[in-house]
Design a protein around this motif. Structure first.
Motif, PDB file in Angstrom:
ATOM      1  N   LYS A 154       0.836  -1.207   0.000  1.00  0.00           N
ATOM      2  CA  LYS A 154       0.000   0.000   0.000  1.00  0.00           C
ATOM      3  C   LYS A 154       0.866   1.250   0.000  1.00  0.00           C
ATOM      4  N   TYR A 155       1.938   1.210   0.798  1.00  0.00           N
ATOM      5  CA  TYR A 155       2.845   2.356   0.873  1.00  0.00           C
ATOM      6  C   TYR A 155       3.482   2.615  -0.492  1.00  0.00           C
ATOM      7  N   ASN A 156       3.968   1.550  -1.122  1.00  0.00           N
ATOM      8  CA  ASN A 156       4.600   1.703  -2.440  1.00  0.00           C
ATOM      9  C   ASN A 156       3.587   2.204  -3.481  1.00  0.00           C
ATOM     10  N   GLU A 157       2.355   1.713  -3.372  1.00  0.00           N
ATOM     11  CA  GLU A 157       1.296   2.146  -4.289  1.00  0.00           C
ATOM     12  C   GLU A 157       1.008   3.639  -4.112  1.00  0.00           C
ATOM     13  N   LEU A 158       0.924   4.072  -2.875  1.00  0.00           N
ATOM     14  CA  LEU A 158       0.700   5.497  -2.608  1.00  0.00           C
ATOM     15  C   LEU A 158       1.849   6.348  -3.121  1.00  0.00           C
ATOM     16  N   ILE A 159       3.062   5.861  -2.912  1.00  0.00           N
ATOM     17  CA  ILE A 159       4.244   6.614  -3.374  1.00  0.00           C
ATOM     18  C   ILE A 159       4.222   6.733  -4.895  1.00  0.00           C
ATOM     19  N   THR A 160       3.922   5.632  -5.597  1.00  0.00           N
ATOM     20  CA  THR A 160       3.866   5.720  -7.069  1.00  0.00           C
ATOM     21  C   THR A 160       2.750   6.662  -7.518  1.00  0.00           C
ATOM     22  N   ASP A 161       1.593   6.642  -6.862  1.00  0.00           N
ATOM     23  CA  ASP A 161       0.513   7.577  -7.204  1.00  0.00           C
ATOM     24  C   ASP A 161       0.959   9.023  -6.999  1.00  0.00           C
ATOM     25  N   LEU A 162       1.621   9.262  -5.903  1.00  0.00           N
ATOM     26  CA  LEU A 162       2.109  10.624  -5.643  1.00  0.00           C
ATOM     27  C   LEU A 162       3.139  11.046  -6.684  1.00  0.00           C
ATOM     28  N   GLN A 163       4.031  10.116  -7.041  1.00  0.00           N
ATOM     29  CA  GLN A 163       5.046  10.445  -8.051  1.00  0.00           C
ATOM     30  C   GLN A 163       4.381  10.731  -9.406  1.00  0.00           C
ATOM     31  N   LYS A 164       3.351   9.959  -9.736  1.00  0.00           N
ATOM     32  CA  LYS A 164       2.625  10.193 -10.988  1.00  0.00           C
ATOM     33  C   LYS A 164       1.958  11.576 -10.971  1.00  0.00           C
ATOM     34  N   GLN A 165       1.324  11.888  -9.827  1.00  0.00           N
ATOM     35  CA  GLN A 165       0.671  13.191  -9.718  1.00  0.00           C
ATOM     36  C   GLN A 165       1.689  14.316  -9.826  1.00  0.00           C
ATOM     37  N   GLN A 166       2.831  14.098  -9.186  1.00  0.00           N
ATOM     38  CA  GLN A 166       3.868  15.126  -9.230  1.00  0.00           C
ATOM     39  C   GLN A 166       4.373  15.294 -10.667  1.00  0.00           C
ATOM     40  N   HIS A 167       4.513  14.185 -11.360  1.00  0.00           N
ATOM     41  CA  HIS A 167       4.971  14.252 -12.743  1.00  0.00           C
ATOM     42  C   HIS A 167       3.951  15.003 -13.616  1.00  0.00           C
ATOM     43  N   ILE A 168       2.697  14.663 -13.383  1.00  0.00           N
ATOM     44  CA  ILE A 168       1.629  15.344 -14.147  1.00  0.00           C
ATOM     45  C   ILE A 168       1.648  16.833 -13.838  1.00  0.00           C
ATOM     46  N   MET A 169       1.790  17.192 -12.575  1.00  0.00           N
ATOM     47  CA  MET A 169       1.817  18.604 -12.201  1.00  0.00           C
ATOM     48  C   MET A 169       2.991  19.325 -12.833  1.00  0.00           C
ATOM     49  N   LYS A 170       4.143  18.664 -12.901  1.00  0.00           N
ATOM     50  CA  LYS A 170       5.323  19.295 -13.501  1.00  0.00           C
ATOM     51  C   LYS A 170       5.116  19.501 -14.995  1.00  0.00           C
ATOM     52  N   THR A 171       4.545  18.468 -15.636  1.00  0.00           N
ATOM     53  CA  THR A 171       4.314  18.637 -17.081  1.00  0.00           C
ATOM     54  C   THR A 171       3.286  19.735 -17.347  1.00  0.00           C
ATOM     55  N   VAL A 172       2.261  19.809 -16.525  1.00  0.00           N
ATOM     56  CA  VAL A 172       1.257  20.863 -16.689  1.00  0.00           C
ATOM     57  C   VAL A 172       1.905  22.229 -16.456  1.00  0.00           C
ATOM     58  N   ASP A 173       2.726  22.332 -15.432  1.00  0.00           N
ATOM     59  CA  ASP A 173       3.401  23.594 -15.141  1.00  0.00           C
ATOM     60  C   ASP A 173       4.332  23.985 -16.282  1.00  0.00           C
ATOM     61  N   SER A 174       5.060  23.008 -16.809  1.00  0.00           N
ATOM     62  CA  SER A 174       5.990  23.331 -17.902  1.00  0.00           C
ATOM     63  C   SER A 174       5.226  23.770 -19.159  1.00  0.00           C
ATOM     64  N   LEU A 175       4.083  23.140 -19.414  1.00  0.00           N
ATOM     65  CA  LEU A 175       3.268  23.544 -20.567  1.00  0.00           C
ATOM     66  C   LEU A 175       2.715  24.964 -20.364  1.00  0.00           C
ATOM     67  N   MET A 176       2.309  25.230 -19.129  1.00  0.00           N
ATOM     68  CA  MET A 176       1.797  26.571 -18.857  1.00  0.00           C
ATOM     69  C   MET A 176       2.895  27.621 -18.994  1.00  0.00           C
ATOM     70  N   VAL A 177       4.097  27.274 -18.588  1.00  0.00           N
ATOM     71  CA  VAL A 177       5.203  28.227 -18.700  1.00  0.00           C
ATOM     72  C   VAL A 177       5.513  28.443 -20.190  1.00  0.00           C
ATOM     73  N   LYS A 178       5.444  27.425 -21.024  1.00  0.00           N
ATOM     74  CA  LYS A 178       5.723  27.551 -22.433  1.00  0.00           C
ATOM     75  C   LYS A 178       4.605  28.390 -23.100  1.00  0.00           C
ATOM     76  N   ALA A 179       3.364  28.170 -22.672  1.00  0.00           N
ATOM     77  CA  ALA A 179       2.261  28.915 -23.272  1.00  0.00           C
ATOM     78  C   ALA A 179       2.368  30.391 -22.915  1.00  0.00           C
ATOM     79  N   ARG A 180       2.758  30.731 -21.763  1.00  0.00           N
ATOM     80  CA  ARG A 180       2.922  32.144 -21.371  1.00  0.00           C
ATOM     81  C   ARG A 180       4.076  32.770 -22.137  1.00  0.00           C
ATOM     82  N   SER A 181       5.113  31.992 -22.304  1.00  0.00           N
ATOM     83  CA  SER A 181       6.274  32.563 -22.980  1.00  0.00           C
ATOM     84  C   SER A 181       5.979  32.814 -24.474  1.00  0.00           C
ATOM     85  N   LYS A 182       5.093  32.066 -25.066  1.00  0.00           N
ATOM     86  CA  LYS A 182       4.755  32.242 -26.489  1.00  0.00           C
ATOM     87  C   LYS A 182       3.837  33.456 -26.643  1.00  0.00           C
ATOM     88  N   LYS A 183       3.170  33.895 -25.699  1.00  0.00           N
ATOM     89  CA  LYS A 183       2.294  35.053 -25.803  1.00  0.00           C
ATOM     90  C   LYS A 183       3.055  36.273 -25.864  1.00  0.00           C
TER      91      LYS A 183
END
Length: 183
Positions: A154-183
């Protein structure tokens, strides 16, 4: 070494023996020396020697040594103990045992057998209890291991879920930073 020196050394040895400083001596050791000295220079009752070809000082040494040896010989004779025969313990005669003693022996034998059986049963019981305790312990350890594995999963499962969420958040943040920079 002259004769006088030999007498003096014999006199010193006899003094040590008489005082108990030298080796312990028995009468059988002193008596032959005394006999040899008496044969070498036999003395007369008044203390003078029968042979007058020796000097007076040598005669004096000889007589003094004889007196000392006679003292030691008498002490040895007085203190010696005769040999004793070895004594053995008398053995009692074998007798026929009466019938009562035989019955008592049977009862005693039966009592011993009962004690032995009781002791063996107790040992067997202790072994069984110890074996059951070890089986229970192993079962508890297996349960704890299973619970630990589930918890770790369960602990490992939670850690992988958190890592996935963190990865998704980073990709979303990087996309948002790229979209702002193109404006």
């Amino acid at each position: 070494m002259c004769i006088r020196d030999r007498y003096q050394s014999l006199m010193a040895l006899v003094d040590m023996i008489s005082k108990g400083v030298g080796p312990s001596v028995t009468y059988t050791v002193v008596d032959p020396i005394l006999k040899v000295l008496e044969e070498v220079l036999p003395s007369t009752p008044n203390g003078a020697t029968s042979r007058n070809n020796y000097s007076a000082s040598l005669n004096k040494y000889h007589n003094d040594l004889l007196e000392k040896l006679e003292e030691v010989a008498t002490k040895c004779k007085d203190n010696r103990t005769p040999l004793a025969m070895r004594t053995f313990r008398t053995r009692p005669l074998r007798q026929f045992e009466p019938l009562l003693v035989a019955q008592e022996n049977e009862e005693m034998h039966e009592r011993k057998m009962m004690k032995r059986m009781h002791r063996d049963e107790r040992k067997h019981l202790v072994r069984n209890v110890q074996a059951e305790a070890s089986v229970d312990r192993r079962a508890r350890e297996k349960e704890h291991d299973a619970i630990d594995k589930r918890r770790e999963g369960k602990y490992n499962e939670l850690i992988t879920d958190l890592q996935k969420q963190q990865h998704i958040m980073k990709t979303v943040d990087s996309l948002m930073v790229k979209a702002r920079s193109k404006k």
